[in-house]
Structures are given as C-alpha cells and as structure tokens.
Design a protein around this motif. Structure first.
Motif, PDB file in Angstrom:
ATOM      1  N   LEU A  40      -4.730  -4.775   3.615  1.00  0.00           N
ATOM      2  CA  LEU A  40      -4.179  -4.462   2.267  1.00  0.00           C
ATOM      3  C   LEU A  40      -3.930  -2.931   2.015  1.00  0.00           C
ATOM      4  CD1 LEU A  40      -6.985  -6.590   0.421  1.00  0.00           C
ATOM      5  CD2 LEU A  40      -4.352  -7.185   0.781  1.00  0.00           C
ATOM      6  N   ARG A  41      -4.714  -2.132   2.567  1.00  0.00           N
ATOM      7  CA  ARG A  41      -4.559  -0.645   2.451  1.00  0.00           C
ATOM      8  C   ARG A  41      -3.442  -0.332   3.180  1.00  0.00           C
ATOM      9  NH1 ARG A  41      -4.701   3.222   5.851  1.00  0.00           N
ATOM     10  NH2 ARG A  41      -5.914   2.073   7.434  1.00  0.00           N
ATOM     11  N   ARG A  42      -2.914  -0.792   4.285  1.00  0.00           N
ATOM     12  CA  ARG A  42      -1.810  -0.398   4.819  1.00  0.00           C
ATOM     13  C   ARG A  42      -0.466  -0.862   4.195  1.00  0.00           C
ATOM     14  NH1 ARG A  42      -5.242  -1.229   9.299  1.00  0.00           N
ATOM     15  NH2 ARG A  42      -4.594  -3.463   9.420  1.00  0.00           N
ATOM     16  N   LEU A  43      -0.586  -2.273   3.649  1.00  0.00           N
ATOM     17  CA  LEU A  43       0.414  -2.819   2.927  1.00  0.00           C
ATOM     18  C   LEU A  43       0.658  -1.785   1.652  1.00  0.00           C
ATOM     19  CD1 LEU A  43      -0.316  -6.675   2.906  1.00  0.00           C
ATOM     20  CD2 LEU A  43       1.637  -5.379   3.572  1.00  0.00           C
ATOM     21  N   HIS A  44      -0.706  -1.527   0.849  1.00  0.00           N
ATOM     22  CA  HIS A  44      -0.459  -1.067  -0.348  1.00  0.00           C
ATOM     23  C   HIS A  44       0.112   0.485  -0.233  1.00  0.00           C
ATOM     24  CE1 HIS A  44      -3.269  -4.276  -2.164  1.00  0.00           C
ATOM     25  NE2 HIS A  44      -2.244  -4.531  -1.783  1.00  0.00           N
ATOM     26  N   LEU A  45      -0.102   1.147   0.923  1.00  0.00           N
ATOM     27  CA  LEU A  45       0.646   2.496   1.223  1.00  0.00           C
ATOM     28  C   LEU A  45       1.790   2.205   1.811  1.00  0.00           C
ATOM     29  CD1 LEU A  45      -2.686   4.239   3.069  1.00  0.00           C
ATOM     30  CD2 LEU A  45      -1.356   4.680   0.696  1.00  0.00           C
ATOM     31  N   PRO A  48       5.571   0.764   7.049  1.00  0.00           N
ATOM     32  CA  PRO A  48       6.465  -0.049   7.587  1.00  0.00           C
ATOM     33  C   PRO A  48       5.987  -1.155   8.506  1.00  0.00           C
ATOM     34  CG  PRO A  48       7.220   2.081   7.405  1.00  0.00           C
ATOM     35  CD  PRO A  48       5.990   2.244   7.252  1.00  0.00           C
ATOM     36  N   ALA A  49       5.254  -0.592   9.525  1.00  0.00           N
ATOM     37  CA  ALA A  49       4.592  -1.664  10.704  1.00  0.00           C
ATOM     38  C   ALA A  49       3.751  -2.856   9.892  1.00  0.00           C
ATOM     39  CB  ALA A  49       3.842  -0.900  11.520  1.00  0.00           C
ATOM     40  N   ALA A  50       3.318  -2.256   8.797  1.00  0.00           N
ATOM     41  CA  ALA A  50       2.295  -3.409   7.998  1.00  0.00           C
ATOM     42  C   ALA A  50       3.276  -4.344   7.288  1.00  0.00           C
ATOM     43  CB  ALA A  50       1.273  -2.792   7.246  1.00  0.00           C
ATOM     44  N   ILE A  51       4.418  -4.027   6.684  1.00  0.00           N
ATOM     45  CA  ILE A  51       5.218  -4.691   5.871  1.00  0.00           C
ATOM     46  C   ILE A  51       6.090  -5.726   6.869  1.00  0.00           C
ATOM     47  CG2 ILE A  51       7.022  -4.649   4.467  1.00  0.00           C
ATOM     48  CD1 ILE A  51       6.028  -1.904   3.435  1.00  0.00           C
ATOM     49  N   GLY A  52       6.694  -5.190   7.709  1.00  0.00           N
ATOM     50  CA  GLY A  52       7.508  -6.085   8.705  1.00  0.00           C
ATOM     51  C   GLY A  52       8.700  -6.411   7.869  1.00  0.00           C
ATOM     52  N   PRO A  53       9.306  -7.325   8.360  1.00  0.00           N
ATOM     53  CA  PRO A  53      10.624  -7.686   7.731  1.00  0.00           C
ATOM     54  C   PRO A  53      10.454  -8.506   6.572  1.00  0.00           C
ATOM     55  CG  PRO A  53      10.228  -9.316   9.582  1.00  0.00           C
ATOM     56  CD  PRO A  53       9.181  -7.949   9.700  1.00  0.00           C
ATOM     57  N   ALA A  54      11.355  -8.187   5.188  1.00  0.00           N
ATOM     58  CA  ALA A  54      11.290  -8.444   4.196  1.00  0.00           C
ATOM     59  C   ALA A  54      12.345  -9.524   4.117  1.00  0.00           C
ATOM     60  CB  ALA A  54      11.291  -7.716   3.018  1.00  0.00           C
ATOM     61  N   PRO A  55      12.153 -10.911   4.043  1.00  0.00           N
ATOM     62  CA  PRO A  55      13.086 -12.078   4.052  1.00  0.00           C
ATOM     63  C   PRO A  55      13.620 -12.523   2.826  1.00  0.00           C
ATOM     64  CG  PRO A  55      10.954 -12.945   4.390  1.00  0.00           C
ATOM     65  CD  PRO A  55      10.718 -11.359   4.267  1.00  0.00           C
ATOM     66  N   TYR A  56      14.223 -11.589   1.846  1.00  0.00           N
ATOM     67  CA  TYR A  56      14.419 -11.588   0.594  1.00  0.00           C
ATOM     68  C   TYR A  56      15.796 -11.155   0.258  1.00  0.00           C
ATOM     69  CZ  TYR A  56       9.593 -12.373   0.760  1.00  0.00           C
ATOM     70  OH  TYR A  56       8.057 -12.435   1.086  1.00  0.00           O
ATOM     71  N   PRO A  57      16.876 -11.685   0.829  1.00  0.00           N
ATOM     72  CA  PRO A  57      18.207 -11.233   0.959  1.00  0.00           C
ATOM     73  C   PRO A  57      18.685 -10.738  -0.514  1.00  0.00           C
ATOM     74  CG  PRO A  57      18.207 -13.497   1.854  1.00  0.00           C
ATOM     75  CD  PRO A  57      16.901 -13.007   1.566  1.00  0.00           C
ATOM     76  N   PHE A  58      19.573  -9.890  -0.738  1.00  0.00           N
ATOM     77  CA  PHE A  58      20.134  -9.595  -2.302  1.00  0.00           C
ATOM     78  C   PHE A  58      21.338 -10.079  -1.983  1.00  0.00           C
ATOM     79  CE2 PHE A  58      22.250  -6.171  -4.888  1.00  0.00           C
ATOM     80  CZ  PHE A  58      21.569  -6.638  -6.016  1.00  0.00           C
ATOM     81  N   THR A  59      21.871 -11.206  -2.741  1.00  0.00           N
ATOM     82  CA  THR A  59      23.208 -11.526  -2.838  1.00  0.00           C
ATOM     83  C   THR A  59      24.181 -11.548  -4.165  1.00  0.00           C
ATOM     84  OG1 THR A  59      22.239 -13.817  -3.175  1.00  0.00           O
ATOM     85  CG2 THR A  59      22.405 -13.088  -0.917  1.00  0.00           C
ATOM     86  N   GLY A  60      25.295 -11.831  -3.957  1.00  0.00           N
ATOM     87  CA  GLY A  60      25.918 -11.876  -5.175  1.00  0.00           C
ATOM     88  C   GLY A  60      27.228 -10.610  -5.182  1.00  0.00           C
ATOM     89  N   HIS A 121      13.417  -1.281  -1.167  1.00  0.00           N
ATOM     90  CA  HIS A 121      12.159  -0.967  -1.878  1.00  0.00           C
ATOM     91  C   HIS A 121      11.849  -2.213  -2.420  1.00  0.00           C
ATOM     92  CE1 HIS A 121       8.821   1.531  -3.060  1.00  0.00           C
ATOM     93  NE2 HIS A 121       9.078   1.008  -4.277  1.00  0.00           N
ATOM     94  N   TYR A 122      12.519  -2.930  -3.283  1.00  0.00           N
ATOM     95  CA  TYR A 122      12.265  -4.119  -3.845  1.00  0.00           C
ATOM     96  C   TYR A 122      11.786  -5.127  -2.904  1.00  0.00           C
ATOM     97  CZ  TYR A 122      11.830  -7.575  -7.678  1.00  0.00           C
ATOM     98  OH  TYR A 122      11.195  -8.471  -8.496  1.00  0.00           O
ATOM     99  N   LYS A 127       7.381  -8.575  -0.523  1.00  0.00           N
ATOM    100  CA  LYS A 127       6.760  -8.816   0.624  1.00  0.00           C
ATOM    101  C   LYS A 127       5.214  -8.246   0.691  1.00  0.00           C
ATOM    102  CE  LYS A 127       6.184 -10.053   5.002  1.00  0.00           C
ATOM    103  NZ  LYS A 127       6.922  -9.491   6.183  1.00  0.00           N
ATOM    104  N   ILE A 128       5.129  -7.165  -0.036  1.00  0.00           N
ATOM    105  CA  ILE A 128       3.674  -6.486  -0.064  1.00  0.00           C
ATOM    106  C   ILE A 128       3.058  -7.560  -1.126  1.00  0.00           C
ATOM    107  CG2 ILE A 128       2.256  -4.802  -1.084  1.00  0.00           C
ATOM    108  CD1 ILE A 128       4.692  -2.941   0.014  1.00  0.00           C
ATOM    109  N   LEU A 129       3.309  -7.995  -2.301  1.00  0.00           N
ATOM    110  CA  LEU A 129       2.605  -8.846  -3.270  1.00  0.00           C
ATOM    111  C   LEU A 129       2.449 -10.275  -2.596  1.00  0.00           C
ATOM    112  CD1 LEU A 129       4.658  -7.987  -6.158  1.00  0.00           C
ATOM    113  CD2 LEU A 129       2.178  -7.319  -5.771  1.00  0.00           C
ATOM    114  N   SER A 130       3.182 -10.615  -1.857  1.00  0.00           N
ATOM    115  CA  SER A 130       3.317 -11.983  -1.130  1.00  0.00           C
ATOM    116  C   SER A 130       2.101 -11.830  -0.138  1.00  0.00           C
ATOM    117  CB  SER A 130       4.492 -12.562  -0.452  1.00  0.00           C
ATOM    118  OG  SER A 130       5.663 -12.696  -1.214  1.00  0.00           O
ATOM    119  N   GLU A 131       2.158 -10.988   0.500  1.00  0.00           N
ATOM    120  CA  GLU A 131       1.039 -10.653   1.890  1.00  0.00           C
ATOM    121  C   GLU A 131      -0.160 -10.353   1.094  1.00  0.00           C
ATOM    122  OE1 GLU A 131       1.078 -11.108   5.402  1.00  0.00           O
ATOM    123  OE2 GLU A 131       2.570 -12.290   4.530  1.00  0.00           O
TER     124      GLU A 131
END
Length: 145
Positions: A40-45, A48-60, A121-122, A127-131
């Motif tokens: 949790l600490r690594r995510l909240h800081l 990048p290694a803790a977050i990993g890929p964020a599969p939430y494409p921005f489209t439109g 960033h978003y 990803k951080i909130l989900s994890e």
C-alpha cells in the motif's frame, strides 16, 4: 488501519480521536500485515514498479477539456465525446477521508484540457484505488475484544 475488521471495530473512535494501533496476534500475522502495508505504501507513493500497467484507455475525439464528469457502466466521461474505459466502479466511488479522489481529481480540473501526463496520472490514480481496495480486502487481523 486498512483491515476491514479494524475499520468496523473502531469506526466511532476514529471519528473523534487518533487511531489505536493494535498489536498483531503473532509473528506470522505481523509479517503478513507488514507486507501488505508495504504494498500500500509503494502504491500510495506512486512508485511505477508498484503500479504497473494501468488498463484504462482514454478514448474519443476532442480537445481533452474536462467539462462534465460522470461515470457510466465502466466509463468515466470528461466531456460529451471523451472518456476513460474499463474503470471499476469501486475505484470511482472509493473514499479517502471525506472525498472521492477519482472524482475530485477530475472535477478540480474542470475547464482545463488534460495533457498526456495528466491522462497517464489519472490512469495511475484509478489503478492505485483499485489495487488499494483489492489489498485492503485481504488484510485480516485478530483484534482483542
């Protein structure tokens, strides 16, 4: 303090005072909680290694300007034509203290165009909130009665 049983047991106390930190039942429980707390600490800081890929494409198509923020069936809309996809509802509604970061971050940028870095960033925030939710659900601790 992320253990669901802890949050339920001390809910009223947490509203009026500093949190009590209970002592783990045994060494195994301590190391398990310690590992999850480290994640949790690594995510909240935002490491990048803790977050990993964020599969939430921005489209439109559009100019990336945040106009009206809304959530609909896994899509976070920032205007009438652009959205983030595959966003878990738990991340959109996640509370930290008295606010919902996934919503507040976008609403604070109303009238602004999101840059490439803003979009990334978003995506990381989601990803951080989900994890965080996933890890919190795995934390268990024996609480003294």
């Amino acid at each position: 303090m992320h253990c669901p049983a802890y949050r339920e047991t001390y809910a009223e106390f947490l509203k009026i005072d500093f949190p009590r930190i209970p002592w783990p039942h045994d060494a195994a429980e301590f190391w398990d909680i310690s590992e999850k707390g480290g994640q949790l600490r690594r995510l909240h800081l935002m490491e990048p290694a803790a977050i990993g890929p964020a599969p939430y494409p921005f489209t439109g198509e559009g100019d990336n300007t945040v106009e009206a923020v809304s959530f609909d069936n896994g899509h976070v809309w920032i205007n009438g034509t652009q959205h983030f996809e595959n966003v878990p509802e738990i991340a959109w509604n996640f509370h930290i203290g008295g606010y919902q970061p996934a919503q507040k971050w976008l609403k604070d940028r109303k009238g602004r165009a999101l840059s490439f870095d803003d979009v990334r960033h978003y995506q990381n925030i989601i990803k951080i909130l989900s994890e965080t939710d996933r890890i919190m659900k795995t934390i268990s601790m024996t609480l003294a009665a």
